[in-house]
Motif scaffolding. Structure first.
Motif, PDB file in Angstrom:
ATOM      1  N   TRP A 383       0.828  -1.347   0.162  1.00  0.00           N
ATOM      2  CA  TRP A 383      -0.045  -0.027   0.046  1.00  0.00           C
ATOM      3  C   TRP A 383       0.968   1.234  -0.100  1.00  0.00           C
ATOM      4  O   TRP A 383       1.722   1.547   1.052  1.00  0.00           O
ATOM      5  N   ARG A 384       0.717   1.862  -1.225  1.00  0.00           N
ATOM      6  CA  ARG A 384       1.842   3.123  -1.153  1.00  0.00           C
ATOM      7  C   ARG A 384       1.016   4.217  -1.561  1.00  0.00           C
ATOM      8  O   ARG A 384       0.151   4.379  -2.424  1.00  0.00           O
ATOM      9  N   CYS A 385       1.308   5.506  -0.862  1.00  0.00           N
ATOM     10  CA  CYS A 385       0.646   6.833  -1.094  1.00  0.00           C
ATOM     11  C   CYS A 385       1.108   7.210  -2.488  1.00  0.00           C
ATOM     12  O   CYS A 385       2.420   7.600  -2.677  1.00  0.00           O
ATOM     13  N   GLU A 386       0.197   7.455  -3.291  1.00  0.00           N
ATOM     14  CA  GLU A 386       0.588   8.228  -4.389  1.00  0.00           C
ATOM     15  C   GLU A 386       0.721   9.618  -4.574  1.00  0.00           C
ATOM     16  O   GLU A 386       1.726  10.182  -5.505  1.00  0.00           O
ATOM     17  N   ALA A 389       4.331   8.950  -1.514  1.00  0.00           N
ATOM     18  CA  ALA A 389       5.129   7.558  -1.637  1.00  0.00           C
ATOM     19  C   ALA A 389       5.279   6.965  -0.104  1.00  0.00           C
ATOM     20  O   ALA A 389       6.152   6.048  -0.075  1.00  0.00           O
ATOM     21  N   GLU A 391       4.830   4.222   2.644  1.00  0.00           N
ATOM     22  CA  GLU A 391       4.109   2.828   2.395  1.00  0.00           C
ATOM     23  C   GLU A 391       3.389   2.401   3.825  1.00  0.00           C
ATOM     24  O   GLU A 391       4.286   2.748   5.039  1.00  0.00           O
ATOM     25  N   CYS A 399      -4.007   9.072   3.902  1.00  0.00           N
ATOM     26  CA  CYS A 399      -2.527   8.614   3.979  1.00  0.00           C
ATOM     27  C   CYS A 399      -2.160   9.081   5.477  1.00  0.00           C
ATOM     28  O   CYS A 399      -2.181  10.286   5.791  1.00  0.00           O
ATOM     29  N   ARG A 407      -5.203   8.049  -1.652  1.00  0.00           N
ATOM     30  CA  ARG A 407      -4.240   7.746  -2.339  1.00  0.00           C
ATOM     31  C   ARG A 407      -3.242   6.756  -1.909  1.00  0.00           C
ATOM     32  O   ARG A 407      -2.489   6.498  -2.795  1.00  0.00           O
ATOM     33  N   ALA A 409      -2.629   3.085  -2.735  1.00  0.00           N
ATOM     34  CA  ALA A 409      -2.846   2.235  -3.909  1.00  0.00           C
ATOM     35  C   ALA A 409      -2.088   0.872  -3.790  1.00  0.00           C
ATOM     36  O   ALA A 409      -0.818   1.132  -3.224  1.00  0.00           O
ATOM     37  N   VAL A 411       0.501  -1.093  -4.900  1.00  0.00           N
ATOM     38  CA  VAL A 411       1.316  -1.157  -6.244  1.00  0.00           C
ATOM     39  C   VAL A 411       2.731  -1.678  -5.848  1.00  0.00           C
ATOM     40  O   VAL A 411       3.042  -1.582  -4.777  1.00  0.00           O
TER      41      VAL A 411
END
Ligand SMILES: [Zn+2]
Length: 484
Positions: A383-386, A389, A391, A399, A407, A409, A411
């Motif tokens: 789960w990373r904040c777009e 960044a 985690e 976030c 945000r 996602a 990824v």
């Protein structure tokens, strides 16, 4: 072009007048003060032309004088625009110069806008607030001032002040989209999911939000409400919200995992399995499989096998398929399932599964090599904040690092991102299911006693820090000694 033709026109007019004057014969008689007088034809023609020219000149001068204020305003506006551009470019000195010039030429209200922006750029929020407040005193610039004050309230986290400003804006401009967005941001900052939800509904009805944006926001807010209710022990509420979220976003993993948990809790395991299956069809995710394994009891393996028939080429499905094949003592089938994931740079989870496969085939050296490779393999999805960044181990509606809404996602890291021990949440779930013991144990990973039923346990022994093992979870009967 128009100006360039003037001299030509004048020359032609003079030539025409001269020709007219020369064509006239004899004196012309005019009556002046009741007395007849005679003048030469040329004098008459040029006299009339002179009077017309004087009239035109007077008209031009009057028009020019009447337009003088408009020209001054245009010059001031030009300086304001140049000042605003300078603020955007970060040149506050130039902006200050333009502001002084604009003020000298009037337009104090708009100059107030430039003053506020310059103060903001120079880090003087108090001065900016003063300038924006001054703008609110004039009906023409009131909205500009309120918008500026609202921006300042959002920046400083002044939720109550911001809400009061939104109420003032709504009286003036009920359909201002930026006010609606600010109200939403304020509710999110306050973790007021219900307030945010009502704001989204209002904005959607007023067509201030695209339908898909509105639906996504509603789904995320409902999932947030569901998680909150579950944490407070309000299981019925949690299930209701999660179900509503899934209707809007069938692939919203946290809502699906929660809805399945809560449905199973009421004794409807089959219905819970259907929830997981629907979500897996859209977004295969380890949390879904782990959730299924958790509540299906003795039918966990069959339920997981059914899951592998969906999204068959998805990496998550391949890893689950390999785990089931390993449990059944079929390392070749497991290898076939994860073979496509070996290409390029395998992730840490893939490397660990390959280590398990090699061990099951009796290839101790291969098992050790893949285990070593897992330590510096490419990182798995997380789960990373777009926006920033960050985690996170678990999904959240905002976030935890930067507060951005929706945000986080799931990824995978870029090809250059290696698995590092200090980074969280990688290798989230390594599936390993109960089954025949491997032909040889995985080197440096001693097997523990086998518990009686399926459960979630930690992959690594308690004394093994491992690169990401603190995040690892697996599902099997034959487990190391430390259950989660
Ligand atoms: Zn963030």
């Amino acid at each position: 072009m128009k100006n360039a033709l003037w001299p030509l026109f004048l020359v032609l007019a003079a030539a025409g007048l001269a020709s007219l004057a020369s064509s006239l014969r004899g004196p012309i008689e005019i009556v002046w003060n009741a007395e007849p007088r005679q003048i030469a034809p040329a004098a008459a023609v040029f006299g009339v032309a002179g009077l017309v020219s004087l009239g035109l000149l007077a008209g031009f001068v009057l028009t020019w004088a009447r337009q003088a204020p408009a020209r001054a305003r245009a010059r001031a506006d030009k300086r304001l625009i140049a000042g605003l551009a300078a603020v955007s470019a970060g040149d506050t000195a130039e902006a200050g110069k333009r502001l002084a010039q604009a003020r000298a030429q009037g337009t104090p209200l708009l100059a107030g806008l430039l003053a506020a922006q310059t103060a903001l750029a120079e880090g003087r929020p108090g001065d900016a607030a003063g300038a924006y407040t001054a703008l609110t005193n004039d009906p023409d610039t009131k909205l500009i001032g309120l918008r500026g004050l609202l921006t300042l309230a959002l920046r400083s986290g002044d939720i109550e002040g911001g809400r009061s400003l939104v109420a003032r804006v709504r009286k003036l401009a009920p359909k201002a989209p930026w006010a609606s967005e600010a109200a939403f941001d304020l509710a999110i900052k306050a973790s007021d999911w219900q307030g945010a939800l009502e704001g989204v509904t209002h904005a959607s009805k007023a067509r201030l939000l695209a339908p898909e944006t509105g639906a996504r926001r509603r789904a995320v807010l409902l999932a947030a409400q569901a998680l909150g209710a579950e944490a407070n022990g309000q299981h019925g509420e949690a299930l209701k919200h999660a179900t509503a979220a899934l209707k809007l976003e069938p692939g919203l993993v946290p809502a699906a995992a929660l809805a399945a948990r809560e449905t199973a809790r009421t004794g409807h395991a089959k219905r819970a399995q259907e929830i997981v299956t629907r979500a897996w069809t859209v977004s295969p995710h380890p949390d879904l499989a782990m959730s299924l394994a958790g509540f299906m009891g003795s039918q966990a393996e069959a339920a997981l096998r059914a899951l592998t028939q969906l999204q068959m080429v998805h990496p998550e499905t391949r890893l689950l398929t390999a785990a089931l094949a390993l449990r059944a003592g079929q390392p070749e089938e497991a290898l076939a399932a994860v073979a496509p994931l070996k290409a390029g740079l395998p992730t840490a989870r893939t490397a660990r599964v390959l280590s398990e496969i090699a061990a099951a085939k009796g290839d101790a050296a291969g098992a050790r090599a893949w285990a070593d490779r897992a330590a510096d393999a490419r990182r798995d999805a997380v789960w990373r904040c777009e926006a920033c960044a960050h985690e996170a181990r678990d999904w959240a509606p905002v976030c935890p690092a930067c507060g951005a809404f929706d945000r986080l996602a799931w990824v995978s890291a870029g090809p250059g991102a290696l698995d590092a021990g200090s980074k969280p949440a990688d290798g989230r779930a390594l599936y390993r299911l109960p089954g025949p013991p491997p032909a040889k144990p995985v080197p440096e990973r001693p097997a523990g006693p086998a518990p009686s039923g399926p459960r979630l346990v930690s992959l690594r022994p308690p004394d093994d820090p491992g690169p990401v093992a603190s995040e690892d979870e697996l599902f099997r009967k034959s487990a190391p000694p430390a259950p989660l």
